[in-house]
Design an enzyme around this catalytic site. Structure first.
Site, PDB file in Angstrom:
ATOM      1  N   GLU A   1      33.425 -27.027  -1.856  1.00 45.28           N
ATOM      2  CA  GLU A   1      32.215 -27.711  -2.379  1.00 45.28           C
ATOM      3  C   GLU A   1      31.482 -26.685  -3.213  1.00 45.28           C
ATOM      4  O   GLU A   1      30.822 -25.794  -2.670  1.00 45.28           O
ATOM      5  CB  GLU A   1      31.348 -28.180  -1.212  1.00 45.28           C
ATOM      6  CG  GLU A   1      31.892 -29.369  -0.478  1.00 45.28           C
ATOM      7  CD  GLU A   1      31.927 -30.599  -1.342  1.00 45.28           C
ATOM      8  OE1 GLU A   1      30.943 -30.862  -2.050  1.00 45.28           O
ATOM      9  OE2 GLU A   1      32.949 -31.294  -1.346  1.00 45.28           O
TER      10      GLU A   1
ATOM     11  N   CYS B   1      23.054 -27.940  -5.056  1.00 49.95           N
ATOM     12  CA  CYS B   1      24.265 -28.088  -5.878  1.00 49.95           C
ATOM     13  C   CYS B   1      24.136 -29.297  -6.778  1.00 49.95           C
ATOM     14  O   CYS B   1      24.505 -29.266  -7.942  1.00 49.95           O
ATOM     15  CB  CYS B   1      25.487 -28.195  -4.982  1.00 49.95           C
ATOM     16  SG  CYS B   1      25.387 -29.507  -3.764  1.00 49.95           S
TER      17      CYS B   1
HETATM   18  P1  NAD Z   1      28.382 -17.636  -2.749  1.00 46.67           P
HETATM   19  O1  NAD Z   1      29.667 -18.167  -3.279  1.00 46.67           O
HETATM   20  O2  NAD Z   1      27.886 -16.343  -3.236  1.00 46.67           O
HETATM   21  O3  NAD Z   1      28.444 -17.478  -1.156  1.00 46.67           O
HETATM   22  C1  NAD Z   1      28.749 -18.557  -0.300  1.00 46.67           C
HETATM   23  C2  NAD Z   1      29.317 -18.015   1.005  1.00 46.67           C
HETATM   24  O4  NAD Z   1      30.560 -17.378   0.750  1.00 46.67           O
HETATM   25  C3  NAD Z   1      28.452 -16.986   1.715  1.00 46.67           C
HETATM   26  O5  NAD Z   1      28.522 -17.227   3.108  1.00 46.67           O
HETATM   27  C4  NAD Z   1      29.140 -15.668   1.361  1.00 46.67           C
HETATM   28  O6  NAD Z   1      28.910 -14.633   2.300  1.00 46.67           O
HETATM   29  C5  NAD Z   1      30.592 -16.098   1.362  1.00 46.67           C
HETATM   30  N1  NAD Z   1      31.493 -15.247   0.578  1.00 46.67           N
HETATM   31  C6  NAD Z   1      31.191 -14.381  -0.418  1.00 46.67           C
HETATM   32  N2  NAD Z   1      32.313 -13.801  -0.897  1.00 46.67           N
HETATM   33  C7  NAD Z   1      33.351 -14.315  -0.202  1.00 46.67           C
HETATM   34  C8  NAD Z   1      34.759 -14.156  -0.252  1.00 46.67           C
HETATM   35  N3  NAD Z   1      35.338 -13.330  -1.119  1.00 46.67           N
HETATM   36  N4  NAD Z   1      35.518 -14.875   0.589  1.00 46.67           N
HETATM   37  C9  NAD Z   1      34.956 -15.765   1.447  1.00 46.67           C
HETATM   38  N5  NAD Z   1      33.629 -15.953   1.556  1.00 46.67           N
HETATM   39  C10 NAD Z   1      32.827 -15.254   0.736  1.00 46.67           C
HETATM   40  O7  NAD Z   1      27.346 -18.822  -2.986  1.00 46.67           O
HETATM   41  P2  NAD Z   1      25.775 -18.788  -2.750  1.00 46.67           P
HETATM   42  O8  NAD Z   1      25.182 -17.948  -3.839  1.00 46.67           O
HETATM   43  O9  NAD Z   1      25.496 -18.489  -1.318  1.00 46.67           O
HETATM   44  O10 NAD Z   1      25.389 -20.331  -2.993  1.00 46.67           O
HETATM   45  C11 NAD Z   1      25.045 -20.870  -4.222  1.00 46.67           C
HETATM   46  C12 NAD Z   1      26.190 -21.675  -4.802  1.00 46.67           C
HETATM   47  O11 NAD Z   1      26.647 -22.646  -3.868  1.00 46.67           O
HETATM   48  C13 NAD Z   1      25.776 -22.463  -6.032  1.00 46.67           C
HETATM   49  O12 NAD Z   1      26.756 -22.344  -7.046  1.00 46.67           O
HETATM   50  C14 NAD Z   1      25.729 -23.903  -5.532  1.00 46.67           C
HETATM   51  O13 NAD Z   1      25.875 -24.872  -6.525  1.00 46.67           O
HETATM   52  C15 NAD Z   1      26.820 -23.915  -4.531  1.00 46.67           C
HETATM   53  N6  NAD Z   1      26.654 -25.030  -3.578  1.00 46.67           N
HETATM   54  C16 NAD Z   1      27.506 -26.106  -3.623  1.00 46.67           C
HETATM   55  C17 NAD Z   1      27.320 -27.198  -2.784  1.00 46.67           C
HETATM   56  C18 NAD Z   1      28.230 -28.410  -2.803  1.00 46.67           C
HETATM   57  O14 NAD Z   1      28.190 -29.211  -1.867  1.00 46.67           O
HETATM   58  N7  NAD Z   1      29.045 -28.618  -3.829  1.00 46.67           N
HETATM   59  C19 NAD Z   1      26.270 -27.188  -1.876  1.00 46.67           C
HETATM   60  C20 NAD Z   1      25.410 -26.087  -1.866  1.00 46.67           C
HETATM   61  C21 NAD Z   1      25.619 -25.013  -2.716  1.00 46.67           C
END
Ligand code: NAD
Length: 472
Positions: free
Chosen positions: A245, A279
């Protein structure tokens, strides 16, 4: 009632555990550290995975109704602890307290809603010679990785889906917002058999360890497109099932026949709720030239009405950006928009060290300008003019994102036809951001892979198995 005055702990194998490694948690309304919590590493992950694998055989053999009852108890616990959880969520995430309460209430409703969806084995053929049936088997242990914008809601949906379908789960919240999820782990410790759930706070590297771990069968990841691609690549090594997502750049197309004042209110809310850190927030508005000036003026008036401040203050309608990195990014996109267009800035920034960005309407930008082309994830949004609806549709679709979008008009049939041409997972008419447990949600293009909620969402936690019997 669980007493939330105790120190934060990880949940592993039914026990609450501490670690010497710590995560500092910042209140974005002040910019200062207000709490710390344990940080899991490879050792804690291994222990939680082993406990989950031990718990799996008994858990997956329970009837659906018994697992649904556990999810219902979880939802009741969320409701019973809504106030302390909402306050904590606002402290670590920043959103206004009313929006935190809504997030927790919504997590409870969605969780229960998911367990109302029947999962039934099917007989494909049954005659004198053959019996062929399709059964749905749990995948095993699901890793649930969540972002910082809606940590409760975005954990609850995957968690309820995983548990209801007979999987065990390990949740890893964002290092920016681990606290509410750890408290939820404490609540679930009293509800679930030991080991069925692990809750491990930790940094980004813990996410990488989870996606690579051979004892994890499925990853539900919610976060950015860039990290989603890394998750998918890491999962490929063990062919883990993945649900992604990811981000969006949702367009709202406004037709000339709308009630401008009414639509401006709704669009402003959809673009700035949780300070635009959603998102499926409205991230670009395409307005017909005949209503463009009026809509921009009405949106700017909404921006001036907003109350920017600490989310714990009940008068606040717009909280801070959740973290410094994101704050700097939104400021950078706003300054780029200032250089290329015109900004109408709302409520002034409160004094102090918080990560506040005023709600801002940007006009006069081109498609290639960063605020239009990139996902801003902040309360600064562009309004773009169109003359021809085909051109508006083409521009709305001219992106690698494909999460959702909306069309606004009094002519429902025309709006529906336009909505059907948007290259997105969800196209709304006269609304934006409406989801439900029985309606699939997820991204087209680079906004994701698979769907959450609905039967489609549940199937993502199940392996189809065919039993084929030759009778004669
Ligand atoms: P992010 O991708 O930086 O981090 C998300 C999660 O992934 C965190 O828990 C982080 O610690 C973990 N993570 C980081 N690197 C990783 C790796 N290499 N392997 C596995 N896990 C890892 O995202 P963010 O900045 O926390 O959130 C914002 C983003 O999330 C925005 O782009 C937003 O649009 C998206 N988002 C999407 C939805 C949806 O339902 N489509 C919902 C909410 C947020």
């Amino acid at each position: 009632m669980t007493d939330f005055s105790t120190p934060y702990r990880l949940l592993m194998g039914g026990e609450l555990m501490d670690t010497t490694a710590r995560l500092d948690v910042v209140n974005p309304a002040t910019g200062a550290v207000f709490a710390d919590c344990p940080a899991a590493g490879a050792r804690e992950l291994d222990a939680a995975v082993q406990a989950a694998r031990r718990a799996l055989p008994a858990w997956k053999n329970l009837p659906f109704a018994e697992r649904a009852a556990c999810v219902a108890r979880f939802a009741a616990a969320l409701e019973a602890h809504k106030e302390p959880l909402a306050r904590l969520l606002t402290q670590e995430q920043g959103k206004p307290i009313g929006q935190s309460r809504d997030e927790i209430a919504r997590a409870a409703t969605l969780s229960v809603g998911i367990t109302k969806i029947p999962v039934r084995d099917e007989v494909i053929l049954d005659n004198a010679e053959r019996h062929i049936e399709l059964r749905w088997q749990p995948l095993g242990v699901a890793g649930i990785i969540t972002p910082w914008n809606a940590p409760v809601n975005l954990a609850a949906g995957p968690l309820a889906s995983a548990l209801y379908t007979g999987n065990c789960a390990i949740i890893k919240p964002s290092p920016f917002t681990p606290l509410t999820t750890l408290r939820i782990g404490e609540l679930l410790r009293d509800i679930l058999p030991a080991g069925v759930l692990g809750v491990l706070a930790g940094g980004d590297e813990l996410g990488g360890l989870l996606t690579a771990h051979p004892g994890i069968d499925k990853i539900s990841f919610t976060g950015s497109v860039a990290t989603g691609k890394k998750v998918m690549a890491s999962c490929a090594a063990t062919l883990k099932r993945v649900t992604l997502e990811l981000g969006g750049n949702d367009a709202a197309i406004v037709l000339p026949d709308v009630d401008v004042a009414d639509v401006a209110k709704k669009l402003f809310f959809a673009a700035t709720v949780n300070s635009g850190q959603v998102c499926m927030a409205v991230k670009r508005i395409y307005a017909h030239e005949s209503i463009y000036e009026a809509l921009c003026a009405a949106l700017a008036a909404e921006a001036r009405k907003a109350q920017l401040g600490d989310g714990l203050d009940p008068a606040t309608t717009l909280g801070p950006i959740q973290n410094r990195r994101q704050f700097e990014r939104v400021c950078e996109l706003r300054e780029d928009a200032r250089a290329h267009g015109h900004l109408e800035e709302g409520a002034p920034r409160p004094a102090g060290g918080g990560f506040f960005v005023a709600p801002t309407v940007a006009t006069g930008l081109a498609e290639a300008d960063r605020l239009v082309a990139e996902e801003q994830f902040g309360p600064v949004f562009p309004v773009l003019k169109y003359t021809d609806i085909e051109d508006a549709i083409r521009r709305a679709n001219d992106t690698r994102y494909g999460l959702s979008g909306s069309v606004w008009s009094r002519d429902i049939e025309q709006a529906r036809r336009i909505a059907a041409q948007l290259e997105v997972g969800t196209a709304w008419v006269n609304q934006h951001r409406t989801t439900a447990a029985d309606v699939p949600f997820g991204g087209a293009k680079e906004s994701g892979l698979g769907r959450v909620y609905s039967r489609l969402g549940l199937e993502a936690y199940l392996e189809p198995q065919v039993i084929s019997v030759l009778k004669a």
